[in-house]
Write an enzyme that holds these catalytic residues in place. Sequence first.
Site, PDB file in Angstrom:
ATOM      1  N   ALA A   9       0.793  -1.229   0.000  1.00  0.00           N
ATOM      2  CA  ALA A   9       0.000   0.000   0.000  1.00  0.00           C
ATOM      3  C   ALA A   9       0.825   1.277   0.000  1.00  0.00           C
ATOM      4  CB  ALA A   9      -0.931  -0.002   1.213  1.00  0.00           C
ATOM      5  N   ASN A  57       2.316  -3.847   7.671  1.00  0.00           N
ATOM      6  CA  ASN A  57       3.323  -4.381   6.764  1.00  0.00           C
ATOM      7  C   ASN A  57       4.078  -3.261   6.054  1.00  0.00           C
ATOM      8  OD1 ASN A  57       3.082  -7.286   6.993  1.00  0.00           O
ATOM      9  ND2 ASN A  57       1.085  -7.092   6.015  1.00  0.00           N
ATOM     10  N   HIS A  75      -0.676   6.652   4.585  1.00  0.00           N
ATOM     11  CA  HIS A  75       0.721   6.388   4.913  1.00  0.00           C
ATOM     12  C   HIS A  75       1.553   7.561   4.416  1.00  0.00           C
ATOM     13  CE1 HIS A  75      -0.371   2.238   5.797  1.00  0.00           C
ATOM     14  NE2 HIS A  75      -0.921   2.154   4.606  1.00  0.00           N
TER      15      HIS A  75
END
Length: 265
Positions: free
Chosen positions: A117, A186, A216
């Site tokens: 991602a 992750n 993120h």
Amino acid sequence: MNGTLRVGLVGWGAIGRAVGTALTEHRIPGAELVCVVDNRPLGDAAPAPQVSFDEALERCDLIVEAAGQGVVREWGERVLASGTDLLIASTGALTDEELSERLRAAGPGRVYFTGGAVGGLDLLQAVRSLGPLDEVRLTTTKLPGTLEQPWMDEELLSRLRSATGPVEVMCGTAREVPVKFPKSTNVAASVALAVGDLDAVRVRVVADPGAHHTRHVVEASGAHGSYRFDVAHLPDPANPATSQVVPHAVLRSLAALAGRTGQIL
């Protein structure tokens, strides 16, 4: 590569279903789904035979892990030792440096990691060859319910459940955080893989009830430049702990391994 890449998929959850469906619909030229491994009986839900792990190793050129860090720990080395390649989605398992070193040393199968991602990992990996980065920070923001963990005490759980705005849940290194959030961070391990140092990556995990997108933010700087990557994804409706884009990142990796031309490598 010559011929068709025979793919085995481990895990028939939110990521596995999307990847398996795309392969079955021939959306990745040069790659074919030949089997699925899952610890639940799938019946007719899977579009390829459900087999044991051992049988998958006999059938496949490549195993795609889409079932969590435990699969990487339990089966990673065995996959590679069999001569089968391995594509890992749950990069958080690689916070165990001994496991990471064993996987890199194992063979003759080859191990690959998907970026999942977050973007910019290819650039960070390239910058790393110029010298170490002075500072690398990752801030991950998700819905509170996706971050609840068994180890949390009542005070923290209460803060998460009653939050009306952003709440910092944990701050630590990329070595520490993915262990605490095995299904949600992750990305922290992926950034650390790119820069080559688990302890150099400082990670903040933030819960926000208004986080309609999972976000993120990667910030890195060194003698050769500074870099910032800010991504916001819709959570997967079937599994809000992961982003909708993750299976498509796996498919992009598969397309590269299957030899699709025009890929950015």
